[in-house]
Motif scaffolding. Structure first.
Motif, PDB file in Angstrom:
ATOM      1  N   ALA A 303       0.840  -1.207   0.000  1.00 57.79           N
ATOM      2  CA  ALA A 303       0.000   0.000   0.000  1.00 57.79           C
ATOM      3  C   ALA A 303       0.870   1.251   0.000  1.00 57.79           C
ATOM      4  N   PRO A 304       0.307   2.380  -0.424  1.00 57.98           N
ATOM      5  CA  PRO A 304       1.086   3.636  -0.392  1.00 57.98           C
ATOM      6  C   PRO A 304       1.643   3.896   1.001  1.00 57.98           C
ATOM      7  N   ALA A 305       2.913   4.197   1.036  1.00 62.89           N
ATOM      8  CA  ALA A 305       3.581   4.394   2.326  1.00 62.89           C
ATOM      9  C   ALA A 305       3.006   5.578   3.072  1.00 62.89           C
ATOM     10  N   ARG A 306       2.871   5.401   4.357  1.00 68.58           N
ATOM     11  CA  ARG A 306       2.399   6.471   5.235  1.00 68.58           C
ATOM     12  C   ARG A 306       3.592   7.191   5.861  1.00 68.58           C
ATOM     13  N   PRO A 307       3.350   8.190   6.713  1.00 72.26           N
ATOM     14  CA  PRO A 307       4.469   9.005   7.219  1.00 72.26           C
ATOM     15  C   PRO A 307       5.548   8.178   7.907  1.00 72.26           C
ATOM     16  N   THR A 308       6.779   8.618   7.753  1.00 66.04           N
ATOM     17  CA  THR A 308       7.924   8.034   8.454  1.00 66.04           C
ATOM     18  C   THR A 308       7.918   8.518   9.903  1.00 66.04           C
ATOM     19  N   PRO A 309       8.747   7.937  10.764  1.00 64.33           N
ATOM     20  CA  PRO A 309       8.846   8.452  12.135  1.00 64.33           C
ATOM     21  C   PRO A 309       9.177   9.943  12.187  1.00 64.33           C
ATOM     22  N   VAL A 310      10.101  10.394  11.329  1.00 66.99           N
ATOM     23  CA  VAL A 310      10.432  11.818  11.306  1.00 66.99           C
ATOM     24  C   VAL A 310       9.222  12.628  10.852  1.00 66.99           C
ATOM     25  N   GLY A 311       8.470  12.097   9.865  1.00 69.79           N
ATOM     26  CA  GLY A 311       7.272  12.791   9.402  1.00 69.79           C
ATOM     27  C   GLY A 311       6.209  12.904  10.479  1.00 69.79           C
ATOM     28  N   LEU A 312       6.064  11.853  11.298  1.00 70.25           N
ATOM     29  CA  LEU A 312       5.093  11.910  12.397  1.00 70.25           C
ATOM     30  C   LEU A 312       5.504  12.946  13.442  1.00 70.25           C
ATOM     31  N   VAL A 313       6.803  12.992  13.732  1.00 71.14           N
ATOM     32  CA  VAL A 313       7.286  13.995  14.684  1.00 71.14           C
ATOM     33  C   VAL A 313       7.030  15.396  14.152  1.00 71.14           C
ATOM     34  N   GLN A 314       7.316  15.595  12.863  1.00 77.78           N
ATOM     35  CA  GLN A 314       7.115  16.914  12.272  1.00 77.78           C
ATOM     36  C   GLN A 314       5.641  17.286  12.234  1.00 77.78           C
ATOM     37  N   ALA A 315       4.758  16.319  11.967  1.00 78.06           N
ATOM     38  CA  ALA A 315       3.318  16.593  11.949  1.00 78.06           C
ATOM     39  C   ALA A 315       2.824  17.029  13.317  1.00 78.06           C
ATOM     40  N   THR A 316       3.366  16.426  14.357  1.00 82.52           N
ATOM     41  CA  THR A 316       3.002  16.833  15.717  1.00 82.52           C
ATOM     42  C   THR A 316       3.493  18.245  16.002  1.00 82.52           C
ATOM     43  N   ARG A 317       4.698  18.552  15.553  1.00 78.30           N
ATOM     44  CA  ARG A 317       5.247  19.892  15.771  1.00 78.30           C
ATOM     45  C   ARG A 317       4.412  20.967  15.090  1.00 78.30           C
ATOM     46  N   ASP A 318       3.874  20.647  13.915  1.00 73.26           N
ATOM     47  CA  ASP A 318       3.131  21.645  13.151  1.00 73.26           C
ATOM     48  C   ASP A 318       1.853  22.100  13.858  1.00 73.26           C
ATOM     49  N   ARG A 319       1.437  21.369  14.869  1.00 74.38           N
ATOM     50  CA  ARG A 319       0.212  21.731  15.591  1.00 74.38           C
ATOM     51  C   ARG A 319       0.463  22.758  16.692  1.00 74.38           C
TER      52      ARG A 319
END
Length: 616
Positions: A303-319
């Motif tokens: 399946a299409p890859a979902r966020p990497t660990p770094v991407g998840l951390v960055q998504a949390t930061r963006d909030r």
């Protein structure tokens, strides 16, 4: 793994290498898990539950094969940024409170914004304490054998809180209910279930036979049998979606009415148990359930890859409207060296302040030793050496300097039990990626140095005052240099003893080796025997003896450079000369050797700490 084969029966066979065979601990295993799931890993002893958990959590140090995927990608070093591992042991510092213990882990492991208000971070800690039922003991000490603290069940929840304080996406816990009463075990699992569904976290734990009330709290069950470790069930645990009871019936081992399904199935898959048939469960799983699991895993990877660990951390930061420390490729921890050092130093200073054995007790011990040592040679430093016949006065002054320098060794020796007791906590925290060995050793040395400096200063001053308020050779003008040599000798011996504490399993073994080694190098102290008595073939000993560095320096400074012709003559007769070629270590070379000695031992200790493994 290699195991010993049949015992040899002949003398020749006894001397030869025993035959070995390959032992399979865990057969190839596949599974698929999503967030908001509380997963139980169950099975008989030796089935590889902890091994499998360590592999998935990326804390296994022994080599293994296979791939763990996270969000459709092979797991990499950055997995540690969004995961947390909770070990079996509840380790912590006796004198730290529950709130301080959790806050320390949060500041080093959580992705905290730069310049965020302290009350915002404290509020997050308070919510976690409330979720785990620890709010009422937040300011109680962790406790231990010497300090009264929280209960065993509360200590286990503190260990879970240390893993949860970084708000991980994945939490792995190895037997979090081991050693607890049934009531405390239920409280721990209820707290984990609450966290799982409140924060959408994937929680996987190894657990032995839980009672029905505890088993009902899990969402999924991964069941293994032993000899070797093989999967026999992977599905819902309890509730409307559970098929464990029906699964046992399809295998041909129906669960009797009014019996706990978890107890029954564990008895049925344990090799050697009465009426057990683990092979039937293994065969049914491989034929009917494993193909479904393999297809699901393949579909998730494709399946299409979902966020990497770094991407998840960055998504949390963006909030959040705050700045954060920049992320780097391959980063495994969120705290830099400076943060690690500062937090470790603050915690160590707190322990020194609260624990009298490593604080006030050390200073009082040096005061007492200084009094006893100085009363034996009272007034010795005031004696003037008029001729070579005044050797007794010369020997007494040499003894005073030896007592002053040697007293600091006892301060370093007293640090061995403390460092050994901290080692288990250090290994656990390093395995979690909280800090590196260099930061820990630097903070440990910096925090113990003020206590050692005050203690040795008190002991040295007492001996100076009692042995000679108006010294002739070792004048008060020379006192700063005397004290500097004492501090350097402390750092050298402390580095040596610290290395032994790291490399030995117990404080007793470390102290025995430290005393033996230091007894050897102390033979080259320059007083008993004097340098002139050293045979040529063993004079190399002075270059590995930090006590000789200090004594040679002080004797040359006091009796030769600032002395009289008589004191200089006696000094040269006993073997000290202001000549490096002769073997005496003059003042400039002393400090160079001390720096090399300390730096070498610190580097060796850092290397040894990096090789301390918590999981094999």
């Amino acid at each position: 793994a290699e195991t010993e084969g049949r015992r040899p029966s002949t003398p020749r066979a006894l001397l030869s290498k025993p035959p070995t065979e390959t032992k399979v601990i865990l057969e190839p295993t596949s599974g698929y898990f999503e967030s908001s799931q509380l997963v139980a890993l169950m099975g008989p002893s030796g089935c590889g539950k902890s091994t499998l958990l360590d592999m998935i959590a990326d804390v296994k140090t022994a080599p293994y094969t296979g791939t763990v995927y996270f969000n459709g990608r092979p797991r990499d070093r950055t997995f540690r940024l969004i995961s947390s591992y909770v070990p079996q042991e509840d380790v912590g510092f006796e004198h730290c409170t529950v709130r301080e213990t959790i806050a320390f882990h949060q500041r080093l492991k959580a992705d905290l914004p730069l310049g965020a208000p302290a009350d915002l971070i404290d509020a997050a800690n308070d919510r976690l304490l409330e979720d785990l039922g620890l709010a009422h003991v937040a300011d109680t000490k962790f406790g231990g054998p010497n300090v009264r603290g929280i209960s065993g069940g509360q200590r286990r929840r503190v260990t879970l809180a240390k893993g949860l304080c970084s708000w991980p996406h994945c939490l792995f816990a190895d037997e979090p209910t081991s050693g607890l009463s049934s009531t405390d075990a239920e409280l721990v699992v209820r707290a984990l279930r609450h966290v799982t569904h409140k924060y959408r976290t994937l929680v996987m734990i190894v657990i032995h036979q839980p009672r029905p009330e505890v088993a009902a709290l899990f969402d999924r069950l991964l069941l293994l049998t032993s000899r070797p470790g093989r999967l026999v069930y992977d599905g819902p645990m309890t509730g409307p979606m559970s098929d464990l009871v029906a699964y046992c019936g399809r295998v041909g081992r129906p669960v009797p009415p009014h019996q706990n399904p978890a107890d029954f199935v564990l008895d049925a898959i344990t090799p050697g148990a009465r009426d057990a048939d683990p092979d039937a469960f293994v065969a049914y799983y491989k034929e009917h359930r494993r193909p479904e699991v393999v297809k699901r895993v393949a579909a998730a990877v494709a399946a299409p890859a979902r966020p990497t660990p770094v991407g998840l951390v960055q998504a949390t930061r963006d909030r959040y409207p705050y700045e954060f420390q920049p992320l780097k490729d391959g980063q495994r921890t969120l705290s830099d060296f400076k943060t690690q050092f500062v937090e470790l130093l603050k915690r160590r200073c707190t322990l020194v302040r609260r624990d009298p054995e490593i604080g006030v007790g050390v200073i009082l011990g040096q005061v007492l030793q200084g009094l006893i040592a100085s009363l034996v040679v009272q007034g010795a430093l005031e004696k003037r050496i008029k001729s070579v016949s005044d050797f007794a006065e010369y020997q007494n002054q040499l003894t005073v300097m030896m007592n002053i320098t040697m007293n600091c060794v006892y301060v370093a020796l007293a640090n061995i039990p403390t460092f050994c007791s901290e080692k288990s906590v250090c290994v656990s925290e390093q395995s979690e990626g909280l800090y590196n060995s260099l930061a820990y050793l630097a903070a440990s040395t910096m925090s113990s140095l003020p206590v050692a400096a005050v203690a040795t200063l008190a002991g040295t001053l007492i001996q100076y005052v009692i042995c000679g308020p108006t010294p002739v050779y070792f004048t008060w003008k020379l006192f700063p240099e005397v004290y500097l040599n004492v501090v350097l000798l402390y750092l050298a011996t402390d580095s040596l003893f610290q290395y032994f504490a790291v490399t030995q399993k117990s404080a007793g073994a470390a102290q025995n080796i430290a005393l033996f080694f230091f007894g050897f190098v102390s033979m080259f102290n320059g007083v008993a025997p004097t340098p002139s008595a050293f045979p040529v073939w063993i004079r190399w000993g002075i270059w590995v003896s930090p006590t000789y560095y200090a004594m040679s320096n002080l004797v040359i400074r006091g009796f030769i450079q600032d002395g009289t012709k008589a004191s200089e003559k006696i000094t040269e007769d006993v073997g000290f000369r202001d000549d490096l070629a002769y073997g005496s270590i003059n003042p400039p070379m002393t400090y160079i050797l001390f720096v090399i000695y300390i730096a070498t031992l610190k580097a060796a200790t850092v290397y040894a700490m990096k090789n301390l493994k918590q999981a094999k």
